[in-house]
Design a protein around this motif. Structure first.
Motif, short mmCIF file in Angstrom:
data_model
loop_
_atom_site.label_atom_id
_atom_site.label_comp_id
_atom_site.label_asym_id
_atom_site.label_seq_id
_atom_site.Cartn_x
_atom_site.Cartn_y
_atom_site.Cartn_z
N GLN A 135 -10.26 -0.30 5.92
CA GLN A 135 -11.33 0.22 5.06
C GLN A 135 -11.41 1.74 5.06
OE1 GLN A 135 -14.54 -2.03 6.80
NE2 GLN A 135 -14.27 -3.76 5.39
N ASP A 142 -13.98 -1.19 0.12
CA ASP A 142 -14.87 -2.33 -0.07
C ASP A 142 -14.16 -3.67 0.17
OD1 ASP A 142 -13.20 -2.19 -2.25
OD2 ASP A 142 -14.74 -2.64 -3.74
N GLN A 144 -13.31 -6.89 1.84
CA GLN A 144 -13.94 -7.79 2.81
C GLN A 144 -13.15 -9.10 2.86
OE1 GLN A 144 -18.13 -7.68 1.28
NE2 GLN A 144 -18.59 -6.95 3.34
N GLU A 245 -9.30 -11.61 0.05
CA GLU A 245 -10.71 -11.44 -0.28
C GLU A 245 -11.11 -12.46 -1.33
OE1 GLU A 245 -11.33 -7.61 -2.10
OE2 GLU A 245 -9.54 -7.80 -3.35
#
Length: 275
Positions: A135, A142, A144, A245
């Motif tokens: 990150q 962003d 995740q 993600e």
């Protein structure tokens, strides 16, 4: 022909359908797999500095190849040793084409588009610092991850992974992989050619992955070009961790945002064990 069993009653590999490895080639009926139809393939090499796919002594000499980001020396030798040692304390399950795997993610039926949390308990503890470092890269600020898949390749098993496109119903825009223990080559392929630059036949772009690097696929490299690892490009043991993600459908505002939030809360506890 039925697959033989090992002494403990377990088949010697996990290959199904047309997939194969060096273990099953000793017994599997693979005559139909050996028929190689001659075809023209245009070979290029990706340059991470210029973001061009480059070809020597031919036309076109190069073309723009967006959608690949390589971060060399993403982890240190000490971090790599710690990650591999921790992985090797868990069970490696046999997978297709001579690979072994460890999954940290929800149970998914892609054909029926069903996701089940099941026994998923999150990403492993050591991945926390890995994700935090990812990150730091602006394009991943962003990011995740909701799934981590560890894959173990070895030349003695003839390990490889066929050219493929990752699912885009559940998994989002970026595929992030950390390459460990040895260098390898990620082959990007486009069977229909690239007519916009005058290439009517299949095109391959070789992306060199140094040991301990991070590679991100996004955009056309994620959704248009297939990616794979050829057997001939696995020279020593190679372990990689791929992080995925969620797609927009599972994020705030999406149809399954509630499930997505539940998955992320579980994932980012970093208390997971392989399932």
């Amino acid at each position: 022909m039925m697959a033989p069993s090992s002494a403990d009653g377990i088949a010697p590999c996990a290959c199904k359908g047309i997939r194969r490895c060096l273990l099953c080639e000793k017994w599997k009926e693979i005559k139909h797999l050996e028929a190689n139809v001659p075809k023209t393939v245009h070979h290029f090499l990706y340059n991470p500095e210029t973001k061009l796919a480059i070809r020597k002594d031919a036309e076109p000499a190069s073309f723009s190849f967006p959608g690949v980001f390589v971060w060399e020396n993403f982890i240190s030798e000490e971090e790599e040793e710690e990650l591999i040692s921790t992985m090797d304390q868990d069970v490696w399950n046999q997978s297709q084409s001579g690979r072994r795997k460890q999954d940290f993610g929800p149970k998914v039926n892609f054909k029926k588009r069903k996701v089940r949390v099941g026994s998923f308990s999150g990403l492993p503890a050591l991945s926390h610092k890995v994700v935090l470092r990812m990150q730091q890269e602006p394009s991943l600020a962003d990011f995740q991850p909701v799934e981590q898949c560890n894959l173990d390749y070895h030349p003695e098993r003839g390990s490889a992974i066929d050219p493929h496109l990752d699912d885009s119903w559940l998994w989002g825009e970026r595929l992030v992989t950390v390459n460990m223990l040895s260098d390898t080559t990620l082959t990007m392929s486009l069977e229909e050619g690239l007519p916009e630059v005058g290439l009517a036949e299949e095109v391959h772009v070789a992306v060199h992955l140094p040991r301990r690097c991070l590679v991100v696929l996004y955009g056309e490299a994620r959704h248009r070009w297939k990616h794979g690892i050829h057997r001939m490009d696995v020279h020593e043991r190679r372990v990689c961790s791929t992080y995925r993600e969620l797609s927009a459908e599972f994020l705030p505002g999406g149809q399954q945002a509630e499930l997505g939030a539940q998955l992320l809360n579980t994932t980012l506890s970093f208390q997971g064990a392989p399932i």
